[in-house]
Design an enzyme around this catalytic site. Structure first.
Site, PDB file in Angstrom:
ATOM      1  N   LEU A   1      70.453 -33.696  32.751  1.00  0.00           N
ATOM      2  CA  LEU A   1      69.530 -32.568  32.952  1.00  0.00           C
ATOM      3  C   LEU A   1      68.331 -33.074  33.743  1.00  0.00           C
ATOM      4  CD1 LEU A   1      68.428 -29.632  32.131  1.00  0.00           C
ATOM      5  CD2 LEU A   1      67.284 -30.797  30.248  1.00  0.00           C
TER       6      LEU A   1
ATOM      7  N   ASP B   1      53.871 -19.671  27.613  1.00  0.00           N
ATOM      8  CA  ASP B   1      52.588 -19.016  27.333  1.00  0.00           C
ATOM      9  C   ASP B   1      52.551 -18.493  25.894  1.00  0.00           C
ATOM     10  OD1 ASP B   1      50.055 -18.102  27.867  1.00  0.00           O
ATOM     11  OD2 ASP B   1      50.724 -16.260  28.843  1.00  0.00           O
ATOM     12  N   GLY B   2      51.356 -18.476  25.339  1.00  0.00           N
ATOM     13  CA  GLY B   2      51.165 -17.851  24.028  1.00  0.00           C
ATOM     14  C   GLY B   2      50.874 -18.829  22.897  1.00  0.00           C
TER      15      GLY B   2
ATOM     16  N   HIS C   1      49.517 -25.491  20.450  1.00  0.00           N
ATOM     17  CA  HIS C   1      50.016 -26.427  21.470  1.00  0.00           C
ATOM     18  C   HIS C   1      50.966 -27.448  20.835  1.00  0.00           C
ATOM     19  CE1 HIS C   1      47.445 -24.603  24.365  1.00  0.00           C
ATOM     20  NE2 HIS C   1      46.318 -25.117  23.920  1.00  0.00           N
TER      21      HIS C   1
ATOM     22  N   GLY D   1      48.058 -20.290  22.139  1.00  0.00           N
ATOM     23  CA  GLY D   1      46.771 -19.962  21.520  1.00  0.00           C
ATOM     24  C   GLY D   1      46.895 -18.755  20.605  1.00  0.00           C
TER      25      GLY D   1
HETATM   26  C1  FPP Z   1      49.822 -21.629  27.378  1.00  0.00           C
HETATM   27  O1  FPP Z   1      49.362 -21.169  26.156  1.00  0.00           O
HETATM   28  C2  FPP Z   1      50.184 -23.009  27.317  1.00  0.00           C
HETATM   29  C3  FPP Z   1      49.554 -24.038  27.945  1.00  0.00           C
HETATM   30  C4  FPP Z   1      48.357 -23.905  28.779  1.00  0.00           C
HETATM   31  C5  FPP Z   1      49.992 -25.392  27.814  1.00  0.00           C
HETATM   32  C6  FPP Z   1      51.469 -25.577  27.646  1.00  0.00           C
HETATM   33  C7  FPP Z   1      51.630 -26.788  26.865  1.00  0.00           C
HETATM   34  C8  FPP Z   1      52.544 -26.978  25.933  1.00  0.00           C
HETATM   35  C9  FPP Z   1      53.624 -26.076  25.592  1.00  0.00           C
HETATM   36  C10 FPP Z   1      52.417 -28.233  25.219  1.00  0.00           C
HETATM   37  C11 FPP Z   1      53.509 -29.166  25.492  1.00  0.00           C
HETATM   38  C12 FPP Z   1      53.695 -29.618  26.838  1.00  0.00           C
HETATM   39  C13 FPP Z   1      53.891 -30.913  27.135  1.00  0.00           C
HETATM   40  C14 FPP Z   1      54.589 -31.276  28.384  1.00  0.00           C
HETATM   41  C15 FPP Z   1      53.448 -31.979  26.261  1.00  0.00           C
HETATM   42  P1  FPP Z   1      47.888 -20.611  26.070  1.00  0.00           P
HETATM   43  O2  FPP Z   1      47.042 -21.690  25.516  1.00  0.00           O
HETATM   44  O3  FPP Z   1      47.465 -20.085  27.394  1.00  0.00           O
HETATM   45  O4  FPP Z   1      48.091 -19.461  25.027  1.00  0.00           O
HETATM   46  P2  FPP Z   1      47.332 -18.067  24.983  1.00  0.00           P
HETATM   47  O5  FPP Z   1      47.672 -17.320  26.251  1.00  0.00           O
HETATM   48  O6  FPP Z   1      47.920 -17.403  23.783  1.00  0.00           O
HETATM   49  O7  FPP Z   1      45.877 -18.383  24.846  1.00  0.00           O
END
Ligand code: FPP
Length: 245
Positions: free
Chosen positions: A131, A20-21, A37, A23
């Site tokens: 893994l 998370d995080g 991302h 964004g």
């Molecule tokens: C949360 O951050 C993250 C996600 C919803 C997507 C997770 C995806 C990745 C780490 C990209 C790579 C993954 C693969 C498998 C290609 P958020 O957008 O909710 O961040 P925020 O809470 O700060 O808005």
């Protein structure tokens, strides 16, 4: 005489992560969310490498939740594309490194080309042992449990099993994670302290570590610190600790 070193503690067998995080990482730098991302993929590569180096057996990552479909369409398209690219560009290298890829989550309703890509990656890496990388994609725990309940209800209706055969172990074996050990440690980055419909059944006795760092900043050091915190926990599984037994 040299000081006696305590025996090294075993690493958790199964680590689950809520990445998370992304964004917020991007906004704080004045960048579009997509940039977060993209850096998140780099962080995922680091997490995979470090997990394999440390001897972790299972790494489960939350890449796209069933609730993420409520995000703006362009962000959804970007996240799906990122997954496609990740599989296409990294699968050969992951295979060479002995990583077995498994995807959990609902497949019905997904674009057939994407499903094929995920299935091919699973098929190619199915015998690998270094893994287990478990990618939770279009995943939501309540949906997973409901699908397991439907499968079991069908078996009861067809007379293949009796209602009383539906034990906790049987339910576990009908989840997407059938055959995997439950997570020992769950790490959530980004400072929020909730589980967000992730592995609800499987986390019955999991230790949770919440870290403030945003996912794109995830490092070997953060993973090692979370494991050190895990080692300080007294896991009792509903019983008494060894000292008090
Ligand atoms: C949360 O951050 C993250 C996600 C919803 C997507 C997770 C995806 C990745 C780490 C990209 C790579 C993954 C693969 C498998 C290609 P958020 O957008 O909710 O961040 P925020 O809470 O700060 O808005």
């Amino acid at each position: 005489m040299p000081a006696t070193q305590p025996p090294p503690q075993p690493v958790p067998r199964h680590v689950a992560i809520i990445m998370d995080g992304n964004g917020r990482w991007a906004s704080e730098r004045g960048l579009p969310r997509q940039a977060g991302h993209r850096q998140g993929v780099e962080a995922l590569r680091r997490a995979i490498r470090t997990s394999a180096d440390l001897g972790i057996e299972y790494l489960t990552v939350y890449s796209f939740s069933s609730e993420n479909w409520s995000r703006p369409k362009p962000e959804i398209a970007f996240l799906l594309d990122l997954l496609r690219r990740f599989i296409r560009t990294d699968v050969a290298q992951l295979h060479e490194a002995g990583v077995k890829i498994t995807v959990i989550g609902e497949r019905a309703g997904l674009e057939p080309g994407l499903v094929k890509l995920l299935e091919d990656a699973e098929q190619l890496t199915r015998d690998n042992k270094a893994l287990n990388l478990v990618v939770a994609f279009n995943y939501g725990s309540r949906n997973e449990i409901a699908r397991a309940a439907q499968a079991l209800a069908r078996k009861v209706a067809e007379g293949k099993i009796a209602p009383e055969d539906v034990t906790a172990a049987v339910v576990s074996n009908h989840l997407d994670t059938a055959g995997m050990p439950d997570p020992d440690l769950l790490i959530r980055t980004g400072g929020e302290q909730r589980i967000s419909n992730y592995l609800l059944w499987q986390c019955a006795y999991t230790e949770f570590v919440f870290v403030p760092e945003y996912w794109p900043d995830f490092s070997a050091d953060i993973l090692k610190r979370a494991i050190a915190e895990f080692h300080c926990r007294d896991r009792r599984f509903g019983g008494l600790s060894v000292q008090r037994a």
